[in-house]
Enzyme design. Structure first.
Site, PDB file in Angstrom:
ATOM      1  CD  GLU A 181      -1.769  -2.494   1.484  1.00  0.00           C
ATOM      2  OE1 GLU A 181      -0.618  -2.668   1.671  1.00  0.00           O
ATOM      3  OE2 GLU A 181      -2.545  -3.314   0.996  1.00  0.00           O
ATOM      4  CG  HIS A 208     -12.032  -7.936   5.792  1.00  0.00           C
ATOM      5  ND1 HIS A 208     -11.347  -8.809   6.877  1.00  0.00           N
ATOM      6  CD2 HIS A 208     -11.327  -8.099   4.810  1.00  0.00           C
ATOM      7  CE1 HIS A 208     -10.622  -9.230   6.303  1.00  0.00           C
ATOM      8  NE2 HIS A 208     -10.316  -9.183   5.097  1.00  0.00           N
TER       9      HIS A 208
END
Lengths: 354, 467
Positions: A114, A184
Site C-alpha cells: 500500500e 474488513h
C-alpha cells in the site's frame, strides 16, 4: 451538555445478514432494514442538485463507481487506475471491464504494497496525471499513511506551489458489513480528517458516489475517497448515465426539520433515516444532513441548521473517541454556543467484530 | 570459471541459476538477464554445516551441480523451475562481494585498462568547478548556521563526486527525486547560490515560501521536486514519475537519490519492486556513505551492501566508487542509456564516506574516530582526486584553483549577505497552498490569527511582513 443515547435497534440491524442474497426479483437489491424500503433515490433528495429530465439507470453503488471510472478513463487519456487486483475487476467489482477497454498500461495490478501504491500514485500525479489508486480495504490503508500525511497532503504547501499531486485520488472501501471483523470493517476517516492538504469524501448512495467520485478525481487536490462497502450491492437507485459532478465541501440537507439536526455520512445515513422515521411518529422533526466531504467540511450549513434547531446529534460508525463527530461537536459548540440546547453523539460505535 | 555442459535445455537454465523471464504485458519479448558468474568453488565451500558434514550444503556457486539436478521441472505460477534432490541453501551472500567499478585510483591516476568515459575538457572543468563551489558553499553555509544566521544545515562533504558527476550524466529534463544530500544536482542544473541561500534563510524570495527547514530545496524549472525530510519517501514518487515518462513516450528517466539507511525503509522495497514489475526508466542511486546519522552500515543490513538487493527485485545493479568522478559519470551515463532505451530500472550503489556530520544537529565525533574522519577528508577527498586527474591532463593548475576558490568564496558570502538581509515570507503564506484555493476554515483561522496579532503586536516578529 452531552447526554447518552442508546439505540439497540440500530445495532441489531447492523448485524443482520441482509446483503449478499437477493429475495427481490430480478436480482435488484433493495436493503431490508427491518422494513422493506427503497434506498434513498435521487428524487427523494430535498435539495437535489441533479437537473431534471436526466436519463438514468437503476444500478448499485459499485456499478456507479465503475461508471465514474469509465468516464474518467474515457475523457482523460492521462488517467490511470491501479491497485491490488484491479485488473480483473477488483474484489468489489468496481473496476470491472476497465482493463479490457483501456488496456493494461492504464488499468493495472500493482504488487501488494500500500505504501508504494500511494507513493507511486503521488509520483504519477505530480507529473500531471490523474492517478486513481485503490486500497483494497480501508483497514489496510495504514502503511500508506506516511505517504498520505507526510507527502501527498504537504506536496503543494511545502514546495511553495511549485509542485502538487492534486491528480491523486485514493479510493478504499470502508465500514462494517456484519461479518468483516476487525480488519474488513474499519472506518478510519478520522485519521485523515486531521490532515490539512487532503480532502476526505464519503458518498451515501450510488448517485452520490458517481458524482462525488468524478468531482474528487477532477479536484486539484489529493482526495481520499471512502466507499461504504455495505452499500456496494445493497444500495440501488436511479443514477444518471452521463458525466456529472457533485460539489465537494458542500453538505446536503437530506430532509428538512425543525427540532434537531442530525449529521452523518456514508452508510450511517441509512440508519439515521430510519431513526428519523421512527421519531417522527413521536412528533419530532429531524433535519438530516449528509456531510459528504469531511475535510474541508461545510461548517456553515451545519451551523445554519443548528441555529435553527438548537440541537445537534452526530452519528458515525467509527469509534467515538477522537472520531470526526467530536470535531463537529466542538466546532459547533464554539460557533453556536448560545443557541445549542443539547449536543449528542450516540455512545455506541460499530462493534469491532460481529 | 567452470560452466558445465547441460544435458537438456532445462538443465542449462538450472545451472546458470536463472530463468527466461516470462513474457510481460508491456513488452512482447525481452532478452534473458545475463547470467552472473561466480568464481568456481566446491559446492559447499565455507558454508558447510558444522553439525553434520555436508548434510545440508549451501552454495553461492551455480556450477558443478548438474549431477544433483533432476531432469524434471514443473511450472508453478510463482516460479518455473527445475527440481533438485539435495537440500541446498543459497548462501546469504556471494563468495566475494560485488566488485566496485572505478576509473581513477586514489591519487587521480587513470587505472590501467579502465573504461574511460567520454569527458572533454569543458565538461571536466565544469564538473570540477561545481564540485569546488559545492564544497565552498557547504563550508560557509555550515558556518553561517553555527553563527545563528539560520536554523539548520547539512553538508555534502565527501559526496561531491556523486552529486556532480550524476547530474552531469543526466539530461536536464530528467526528474530528480533527492533525499537531502544532493544539492550539487541543483547546482549543476543552474540553481544559484542566492537561490540556495534564500531557502536557508526562509526569506521572501524562497521558492518554497519559507515553509520548510533549510536545505529542503526544490525547483520546478530544474526538474527537482522539493525535498522532504522523511527518509526514502521520494523513491516510489520517482517510480510513478518514471511511469508517466514511459506512458508519455518521452526519452527521459527519473533518478532518485538516497542513503544506505533509506534502503531499510519500506518505501525502498516498495519502490524497487514496483519499478521492476512495471518496467519503468528509473535510476536508484544509493549513496552508501557508511552512516545513517550514527548508525554504521554494519548495523543497517547484513547483505552485501545495497547492490545485492537489486538482484532480489529482478533489477540490474552496479556498485561504483562514489568518490571517483569519472566512474560515477560513466556509470550513470550507461545506466541512463539502458533505463531509457530498454525502459528498465537500474540500481547504482555508490560507495563513499560522509566526511561531515550528519547535520548541524550532530557531532559525529561521538560515534566515530577523528582520525578516520580526517583520513577521508584529506586522503580520500573526491574533489582533490579529480583535481589530480585534471592536472595530469594539463587542464588545471594552482592559479586556476586559487582563483576558483576565491571567486566561489566571494560569491557565497555575497549570496549569504543578500539573502540574510531580506524580509521573511508574509503572514498570508502561512495559509495559502494548503489546497489549490484557500478553504473557508483557513480563511477563518487567518482572521483569528490577524486579530490576535493586532492585539499583541509586541510579541510578533518584526521581520515577518503582515501582509
Amino acid at each position: 451538555m452531552v447526554r447518552r443515547r442508546f439505540s439497540f435497534g440500530l445495532v441489531s440491524r447492523l448485524s443482520s445478514p441482509i446483503y449478499g442474497r437477493s429475495p427481490c426479483s430480478g436480482g435488484i437489491w433493495t436493503p431490508c432494514l427491518g422494513q422493506k424500503r427503497s434506498f434513498m433515490t435521487a428524487k427523494d433528495l430535498v435539495e437535489s442538485e441533479e437537473p431534471e429530465k436526466k436519463v438514468t439507470n437503476r444500478i448499485n453503488m459499485f456499478s456507479a463507481i465503475n461508471q465514474a471510472l469509465h468516464t474518467v478513463l474515457d475523457s482523460d487519456p492521462k488517467s490511470y487506475v491501479f491497485g491490488e487486483d484491479v485488473g480483473f475487476g477488483g474484489v468489489f467489482r468496481c473496476t470491472t471491464a476497465l482493463r479490457d477497454k483501456f488496456g493494461r498500461h492504464r488499468v493495472f495490478n500493482t504488487p501488494l504494497c500500500e505504501q508504494a501504491i500511494v507513493g507511486f500514485g503521488i509520483g504519477l500525479a505530480s507529473m500531471g496525471n490523474r492517478a486513481i489508486a485503490e486500497i483494497q480495504f480501508a483497514d489496510y490503508i495504514f502503511p500508506a499513511l506516511d505517504q498520505i500525511v507526510n507527502e501527498a497532503a504537504k506536496y503543494r504547501y511545502r514546495s511553495g506551489n511549485l509542485f502538487n499531486c492534486g491528480g491523486l485520488t485514493v479510493r478504499a472501501p470502508y465500514g462494517a458489513v456484519g461479518h468483516g471483523g476487525h480488519y474488513h470493517s474499519q472506518s478510519p476517516e478520522a485519521f485523515f480528517c486531521h490532515v490539512p492538504g487532503i480532502k476526505v469524501v464519503i458518498p451515501r448512495s450510488p448517485s452520490q458516489a458517481k458524482g462525488l467520485l468524478l468531482a474528487s478525481i477532477r479536484d486539484p487536490n489529493p482526495v481520499v475517497f471512502f466507499e461504504p462497502k455495505w452499500l456496494y450491492r445493497l444500495a440501488v437507485e436511479e443514477v444518471p448515465v452521463d458525466d456529472y459532478t457533485l460539489p465537494l465541501s458542500s453538505a446536503e440537507v437530506m430532509r428538512k426539520g425543525s427540532d434537531i439536526t442530525l449529521v452523518g455520512w456514508g452508510a450511517q445515513l441509512a440508519i439515521m433515516e430510519e431513526a428519523c422515521d421512527e421519531v417522527s411518529k413521536l412528533g419530532i422533526s429531524c433535519e438530516l444532513i449528509d456531510l459528504r466531504t469531511l475535510i474541508p467540511w461545510d461548517k456553515e450549513l451545519v451551523e445554519d441548521s443548528v441555529n435553527k434547531t438548537g440541537r445537534l446529534l452526530v452519528s458515525h460508525e467509527a469509534p467515538v473517541t477522537g472520531g470526526f463527530g467530536a470535531e463537529i461537536a466542538a466546532s459547533i459548540t464554539n460557533s453556536c454556543f448560545l443557541r445549542v440546547q443539547s449536543l449528542t453523539q450516540p455512545q455506541i460505535s460499530t462493534p469491532a467484530f460481529s | 570459471m567452470m560452466v558445465p555442459k547441460p544435458a537438456s535445455s532445462w538443465a542449462r537454465l538450472i545451472t546458470t541459476g536463472l530463468l527466461r523471464r516470462p513474457s510481460h504485458p508491456f513488452h512482447a519479448s525481452r532478452s534473458t538477464i545475463a547470467p552472473v558468474r561466480f568464481p568456481s568453488s566446491p559446492s559447499c565451500g565455507p558454508f558447510a554445516s558444522v553439525l553434520r558434514e555436508r548434510q545440508f550444503c549451501s552454495s553461492s556457486s551455480s556450477g558443478d551441480e548438474s549431477e544433483d539436478h533432476l531432469d524434471e521441472f514443473l511450472d508453478f505460477p510463482g516460479a518455473k523451475v527445475g527440481f533438485i534432490n539435495k537440500i541446498k541453501f543459497t548462501a546469504e551472500r556471494p563468495q566475494e562481494p560485488v566488485p566496485c567499478f572505478r576509473v581513477l585510483d586514489d591519487h587521480g591516476r587513470l587505472i590501467k585498462d579502465a573504461y574511460m568515459p567520454e569527458v572533454d575538457k569543458p565538461l571536466a572543468i565544469r564538473m570540477y568547478q561545481n564540485m569546488v563551489t559545492l564544497q565552498v558553499m557547504d563550508t560557509l553555509f555550515f558556518e553561517a548556521q553555527r553563527q545563528g544566521r539560520f536554523s539548520f544545515y547539512l553538508t555534502t562533504f565527501g559526496e561531491e563526486a556523486i552529486n556532480i558527476a550524476s547530474a552531469a550524466a543526466l539530461n536536464n529534463d530528467d526528474m530528480v527525486y533527492a533525499q537531502y544530500r544532493e544539492p550539487g544536482v541543483l547546482m549543476w542544473r543552474g540553481f544559484t547560490l542566492k537561490e540556495f541561500a534564500n531557502q536557508c534563510f526562509s526569506n521572501v524570495a524562497d521558492y518554497g515560501k519559507g515553509r520548510q527547514m533549510p536545505v529542503h530545496y526544490g525547483s520546478a524549472k530544474l526538474n527537482y521536486p522539493t525535498v522532504s525530510s522523511p527518509i526514502g519517501t521520494q523513491l516510489p514518487h520517482a517510480v510513478g514519475a518514471a511511469y508517466a515518462f514511459k506512458m508519455d513516450q518521452k526519452p527521459l528517466c527519473t533518478t532518485t537519490f538516497f542513503g544506505e539507511g533509506a534502503s531499510s525503509e519500506g518505501d525502498f522495497h516498495g519502490a524497487m519492486n514496483f519499478a521492476a514489475v512495471l518496467e519503468v526508466p528509473v535510476l536508484f542511486i544509493c549513496r552508501n556513505n557508511g552512516f545513517a546519522i550514527s548508525t554504521p552500515a554494519s548495523e543497517q543490513f547484513k547483505s552485501d551492501g545495497v547492490v545485492a538487493k537489486g538482484h532480489a527485485y529482478g533489477m540490474r545493479s552496479i556498485r561504483v566508487d562514489g568518490n571517483d568522478t569519472l566512474a560515477m559519470y560513466a556509470t550513470v551515463k550507461a545506466a541512463r542509456k539502458m533505463a531509457v532505451e530498454e525502459s528498465r530500472p537500474i540500481l547504482i550503489e555508490a560507495l563513499t564516506y560522509r566526511v561531515g556530520h550528519h547535520s548541524t544537529s550532530d557531532d559525529s565525533g561521538k560515534y566515530r574516530k577523528g582520525d578516520e574522519m580526517q583520513h577521508w577528508k584529506t586522503m580520500r577527498d573526491p574533489v582533490l582526486r579529480f583535481r589530480r586527474w585534471l592536472e595530469g591532463e594539463g587542464w588545471w593548475d594552482t592559479d586556476a584553483e586559487q582563483k576558483l576558490r576565491s571567486d566561489a568564496r566571494n560569491e557565497v558570502i555575497s549570496a549569504l549577505q543578500s539573502a540574510g538581509s531580506q524580509m521573511k515570507q508574509p503572514l498570508t503564506n502561512l495559509f495559502t497552498d494548503v489546497y489549490d484555493t484557500i478553504p473557508r476554515n483557513l480563511i477563518q483561522q487567518e482572521k483569528e490569527l490577524r486579530s490576535t496579532v493586532g492585539r499583541h503586536h509586541e510579541d510578533y516578529p518584526s521581520d515577518v511582513p503582515l501582509y
